[in-house]
Each structure stands twice: as C-alpha cells, then as structure tokens.
Design a protein around this motif. Structure first.
Motif, PDB file in Angstrom:
ATOM      1  N   PHE A   1     -15.065  14.060  43.683  1.00 37.40           N
ATOM      2  CA  PHE A   1     -14.703  12.714  44.131  1.00 37.40           C
ATOM      3  C   PHE A   1     -13.348  12.740  44.818  1.00 37.40           C
ATOM      4  O   PHE A   1     -13.144  12.097  45.862  1.00 37.40           O
ATOM      5  CB  PHE A   1     -14.669  11.756  42.941  1.00 37.40           C
ATOM      6  CG  PHE A   1     -14.023  10.437  43.248  1.00 37.40           C
ATOM      7  CD1 PHE A   1     -14.706   9.461  43.960  1.00 37.40           C
ATOM      8  CD2 PHE A   1     -12.714  10.176  42.847  1.00 37.40           C
ATOM      9  CE1 PHE A   1     -14.104   8.248  44.260  1.00 37.40           C
ATOM     10  CE2 PHE A   1     -12.112   8.972  43.139  1.00 37.40           C
ATOM     11  CZ  PHE A   1     -12.806   7.999  43.846  1.00 37.40           C
ATOM     12  N   ASP A   2     -12.403  13.472  44.249  1.00 37.53           N
ATOM     13  CA  ASP A   2     -11.071  13.585  44.824  1.00 37.53           C
ATOM     14  C   ASP A   2     -11.143  14.190  46.224  1.00 37.53           C
ATOM     15  O   ASP A   2     -10.448  13.754  47.147  1.00 37.53           O
ATOM     16  CB  ASP A   2     -10.208  14.465  43.910  1.00 37.53           C
ATOM     17  CG  ASP A   2      -8.734  14.146  44.027  1.00 37.53           C
ATOM     18  OD1 ASP A   2      -8.400  13.049  44.509  1.00 37.53           O
ATOM     19  OD2 ASP A   2      -7.915  14.991  43.628  1.00 37.53           O
ATOM     20  N   PHE A   3     -12.011  15.191  46.376  1.00 41.81           N
ATOM     21  CA  PHE A   3     -12.194  15.829  47.682  1.00 41.81           C
ATOM     22  C   PHE A   3     -12.758  14.818  48.683  1.00 41.81           C
ATOM     23  O   PHE A   3     -12.273  14.698  49.813  1.00 41.81           O
ATOM     24  CB  PHE A   3     -13.131  17.032  47.549  1.00 41.81           C
ATOM     25  CG  PHE A   3     -13.324  17.793  48.826  1.00 41.81           C
ATOM     26  CD1 PHE A   3     -12.442  18.799  49.193  1.00 41.81           C
ATOM     27  CD2 PHE A   3     -14.396  17.520  49.671  1.00 41.81           C
ATOM     28  CE1 PHE A   3     -12.616  19.499  50.379  1.00 41.81           C
ATOM     29  CE2 PHE A   3     -14.578  18.211  50.854  1.00 41.81           C
ATOM     30  CZ  PHE A   3     -13.682  19.206  51.205  1.00 41.81           C
TER      31      PHE A   3
ATOM     32  N   GLN B   1      -3.823  10.203  41.820  1.00 45.74           N
ATOM     33  CA  GLN B   1      -3.623   9.786  40.430  1.00 45.74           C
ATOM     34  C   GLN B   1      -4.884   9.170  39.827  1.00 45.74           C
ATOM     35  O   GLN B   1      -5.089   9.208  38.621  1.00 45.74           O
ATOM     36  CB  GLN B   1      -2.481   8.780  40.354  1.00 45.74           C
ATOM     37  CG  GLN B   1      -1.106   9.409  40.460  1.00 45.74           C
ATOM     38  CD  GLN B   1      -0.048   8.450  39.987  1.00 45.74           C
ATOM     39  OE1 GLN B   1      -0.117   7.920  38.882  1.00 45.74           O
ATOM     40  NE2 GLN B   1       0.956   8.226  40.814  1.00 45.74           N
ATOM     41  N   LYS B   2      -5.726   8.579  40.678  1.00 47.68           N
ATOM     42  CA  LYS B   2      -6.946   7.972  40.155  1.00 47.68           C
ATOM     43  C   LYS B   2      -7.881   9.046  39.602  1.00 47.68           C
ATOM     44  O   LYS B   2      -8.546   8.846  38.582  1.00 47.68           O
ATOM     45  CB  LYS B   2      -7.622   7.151  41.252  1.00 47.68           C
ATOM     46  CG  LYS B   2      -6.801   5.919  41.593  1.00 47.68           C
ATOM     47  CD  LYS B   2      -6.892   5.525  43.042  1.00 47.68           C
ATOM     48  CE  LYS B   2      -5.761   4.557  43.374  1.00 47.68           C
ATOM     49  NZ  LYS B   2      -5.625   4.294  44.803  1.00 47.68           N
ATOM     50  N   THR B   3      -7.905  10.189  40.271  1.00 44.47           N
ATOM     51  CA  THR B   3      -8.704  11.301  39.752  1.00 44.47           C
ATOM     52  C   THR B   3      -8.090  11.846  38.469  1.00 44.47           C
ATOM     53  O   THR B   3      -8.808  12.180  37.523  1.00 44.47           O
ATOM     54  CB  THR B   3      -8.808  12.413  40.807  1.00 44.47           C
ATOM     55  OG1 THR B   3      -9.476  11.885  41.951  1.00 44.47           O
ATOM     56  CG2 THR B   3      -9.586  13.604  40.266  1.00 44.47           C
ATOM     57  N   MET B   4      -6.776  11.942  38.426  1.00 43.00           N
ATOM     58  CA  MET B   4      -6.122  12.366  37.187  1.00 43.00           C
ATOM     59  C   MET B   4      -6.523  11.437  36.041  1.00 43.00           C
ATOM     60  O   MET B   4      -6.795  11.892  34.916  1.00 43.00           O
ATOM     61  CB  MET B   4      -4.596  12.322  37.347  1.00 43.00           C
ATOM     62  CG  MET B   4      -4.023  13.258  38.372  1.00 43.00           C
ATOM     63  SD  MET B   4      -2.231  13.005  38.476  1.00 43.00           S
ATOM     64  CE  MET B   4      -1.883  13.684  40.097  1.00 43.00           C
TER      65      MET B   4
ATOM     66  N   ILE C   1      -7.473  16.727  46.568  1.00 44.77           N
ATOM     67  CA  ILE C   1      -7.292  15.705  47.600  1.00 44.77           C
ATOM     68  C   ILE C   1      -6.658  16.294  48.850  1.00 44.77           C
ATOM     69  O   ILE C   1      -6.961  15.874  49.982  1.00 44.77           O
ATOM     70  CB  ILE C   1      -6.457  14.515  47.066  1.00 44.77           C
ATOM     71  CG1 ILE C   1      -6.706  13.279  47.943  1.00 44.77           C
ATOM     72  CG2 ILE C   1      -4.979  14.841  46.975  1.00 44.77           C
ATOM     73  CD1 ILE C   1      -6.158  11.994  47.367  1.00 44.77           C
ATOM     74  N   SER C   2      -5.811  17.305  48.656  1.00 42.48           N
ATOM     75  CA  SER C   2      -5.201  17.971  49.801  1.00 42.48           C
ATOM     76  C   SER C   2      -6.250  18.720  50.621  1.00 42.48           C
ATOM     77  O   SER C   2      -6.259  18.646  51.854  1.00 42.48           O
ATOM     78  CB  SER C   2      -4.111  18.933  49.315  1.00 42.48           C
ATOM     79  OG  SER C   2      -3.500  19.600  50.396  1.00 42.48           O
ATOM     80  N   ALA C   3      -7.145  19.417  49.930  1.00 42.10           N
ATOM     81  CA  ALA C   3      -8.218  20.132  50.634  1.00 42.10           C
ATOM     82  C   ALA C   3      -9.151  19.159  51.354  1.00 42.10           C
ATOM     83  O   ALA C   3      -9.581  19.406  52.492  1.00 42.10           O
ATOM     84  CB  ALA C   3      -9.014  20.981  49.639  1.00 42.10           C
ATOM     85  N   GLY C   4      -9.468  18.042  50.702  1.00 41.55           N
ATOM     86  CA  GLY C   4     -10.312  17.045  51.338  1.00 41.55           C
ATOM     87  C   GLY C   4      -9.660  16.446  52.566  1.00 41.55           C
ATOM     88  O   GLY C   4     -10.310  16.212  53.593  1.00 41.55           O
ATOM     89  N   THR C   5      -8.359  16.200  52.475  1.00 34.38           N
ATOM     90  CA  THR C   5      -7.625  15.659  53.618  1.00 34.38           C
ATOM     91  C   THR C   5      -7.663  16.628  54.790  1.00 34.38           C
ATOM     92  O   THR C   5      -7.883  16.232  55.934  1.00 34.38           O
ATOM     93  CB  THR C   5      -6.161  15.382  53.219  1.00 34.38           C
ATOM     94  OG1 THR C   5      -6.143  14.421  52.176  1.00 34.38           O
ATOM     95  CG2 THR C   5      -5.363  14.863  54.396  1.00 34.38           C
TER      96      THR C   5
END
Length: 334
Positions: A16-18, A194-197, A228-232
């Motif tokens: 989801f974060d990705f 943070q939402k994924t955390m 999230i960095s990889a997804g971005t």
C-alpha cells in the motif's frame, strides 16, 4: 497462523505504501514538471529522497492511524489481523482504481475508509469523534485553507513582481521551485509514510508483539520510508498530467506558491494537529487557488469537479471495498 497473518499484513501494508508513492508522487512534483522547472527524472529522484527523509521526521500521524480510528482491544488476535488485512485491501483497491483513471484521490482517506468499513463489518468500536475531528473536518477545511491561502499569497507575489521583467522573474521562480517541490515532498513523506507505519503498528499490537503504548520501532519507520520512496521513484505519470496541466497551465511563480502553501499546510497538520490530511487535496486546491488569480475561467472546473467527486467518494467507496473484503477473508480464513 497468526504469525503468518502478521507477515502478510506487514507486506501488504508496504505494498500500500508503494502504491501511495506512485499514486501521490504527482503531489510533490507535478507542478515543477508542468512549469519545466525540473526534468521528470530529476524531480522523481528528488521527491524519492525527500519522501524518505520526511518519513523519519515524526510519528504523530502514525499514532492517530494506529489508535484513533478503530478499537481492537479485547478482540481475538485472528479476527483483528483479518480486519487490518481487509482494510488494506480496500485502500489498495481504491488507489488502483483512481490511479487507472488518472484521478488524484486521497490515499489517506482510502486507508481510513477501509479501516472504518471493516470496523463496521466486524462489529468493533469505531472512534467516530476522532474520525470527525481529525479526518472529516480537516478533509473539508484543508482544501479551503489551501485554496484561499494560495490565492492570497499569489495576489501578494503578483503585486511584488508587477514591475519586474517576465523572463528573469520566471527563471528565478523556476530555481525557487526546486526548494518548494522538495519541501512539498518532505511533507508528503511526513504525512503519508506515517499512515503505513500506523497500520503496521496496529497489526503488531493486534498480534500481541507490541503494546498499545509502545513507541513505533525503527524497522517499521525505515521500511515504510523505503517503500514510499521506491513508489515515488517509480512515478505516477497519469496523475502528474492531471495536476501539472489539466487543471490549469501553470507558470513558475504559481507553481512555487502552490507548492509552498501546500507544504505549510502539511507541516501544521502533522506537528500541531496530528491530523492525517490528504496531500492530494491540499496541492490540488492550492493549484486551483493560484490559477484563480488569472481569472476564474482559467481553472478547468470540469476537471476540478471530477476530482472533487473522487474525494467525496473515497471514504465510502474504500469502506465498502474494505467491508466486502472483510466478509470474504473472514469466510476463508476465519
């Protein structure tokens, strides 16, 4: 079985974060690409790095997601984990649908909608007051603040540069957009990772591996930040086109103001209010605000209307998908 479910939930949360990263990458960099202040590749690299750094700057929003949406205290471990799993399915499903159609909807509200839907389907207590105070009210107030503040700041900027030569002024604002885009990307990491955390922490508490008052462990923070960095970095070109060009043709000054105002709104909500607001809502409303300083007809209100419809539908749609997912998963795994 419970350990395997925890692993599945953690992996799905990172997935989801990705999707959050490639779905919301446009939030930080679409305006810079649209004004040609940055090349797409340079903008993506910068946004990925800033998302990574932003994710490590705080945990207030994560704690809100973990402890202020649904109450799983006293629930069986197995059922609690299925609940979290179904919420993620609902959020990812809505993210993919809106990404496919190029609509900049909110990953934040997709996740909260998923949690709310499975909470209702599972019959566990839902913290309606917290949802109202920290989700629903900011959902309406933040876009209004973003639009109004961006409009007023843009009017002030136009007055300050009213006698300046256009070409040198545009060059300066293109350089300034590098800083404003970085600030926006940092705020995106601060809010959205943070939402994924929070959802991972909710699963770990449900599984009995951590207590409700425990601090979020470092491995959760760095995993969410990297995802999230990889997804971005993988990009979100469909939504970039919508934000960068389809709402309004941006110039460098308007791009700079829209990004700067959005970053301020994100930081205030994260640190002062601990509210998980939508970066998508914030930047989109700011773009509309700076666009309206040209003339109201300069904003493509038909596109804006489709975006607002997606905003309104996000929480109930993700809630429905989450509830259905819970019934299906509970029937299979329960």
């Amino acid at each position: 079985m419970e350990f395997a479910l925890v692993i599945i939930v953690v992996l799905l949360a990172l997935a989801f974060d990705f999707t959050n990263g490639f779905h919301d990458a446009a939030n930080a960099i679409a305006t810079s690409i649209g004004t040609r202040a940055l090349t797409p590749r340079a903008a993506l690299i910068m946004a990925a790095i800033c998302n990574l750094l932003g994710a490590m700057l705080g945990t207030h929003v994560a704690e809100t997601i973990a402890h202020s949406i649904v109450n799983i205290d006293g629930q069986p471990i197995h059922s609690s984990l299925i609940l979290v799993l179904a919420a993620l399915v609902g959020a990812i499903g809505w993210n993919l649908i809106t990404w496919w159609f190029g609509l900049p909807s909110s990953s934040t509200h997709a996740l909260i909608g998923g949690l709310t839907g499975v909470g209702l389907a599972a019959g566990v207590p839902v913290f309606w007051k917290a949802i109202t105070d920290k989700v629903v009210i900011p959902m309406f107030v933040s876009p209004i603040v973003g639009f109004t503040l961006a409009f007023l700041v843009m009017v002030g900027v136009l007055w300050l540069v009213r006698k300046a030569r256009p070409n040198p002024t545009n060059r300066r604002f293109r350089i300034a957009q590098t800083a404003s885009a970085a600030a926006m990307a940092l705020g995106h990491g601060l809010q959205d990772a943070q939402k994924t955390m929070g959802i991972i922490m909710l699963a770990l508490v449900a599984g009995g591996y951590y207590g409700k008052g425990d601090a979020i462990p470092f491995w959760v923070k760095i995993s969410a930040a990297l995802a999230i960095s990889a997804g971005t970095y993988s990009g979100g070109w469909r939504i970039m086109r919508t934000l960068g060009r389809r709402i309004i043709e941006l110039d460098p000054a308007r791009g700079f103001v829209a990004e700067s105002v959005s970053a301020i709104v994100l930081y205030v909500n994260a640190y002062a209010l601990h509210a998980p607001i939508s970066t998508t809502h914030t930047i989109t409303s700011a773009i509309m605000g700076v666009g309206a300083t040209k003339r109201l007809s300069a904003v493509r209100w038909g596109v804006a209307k489709n975006i607002v419809v997606a905003w309104v539908l996000t929480i109930p749609a993700a809630a429905i998908v989450g509830a259905v997912s819970y019934w299906i998963l509970h029937g299979i795994l329960g």
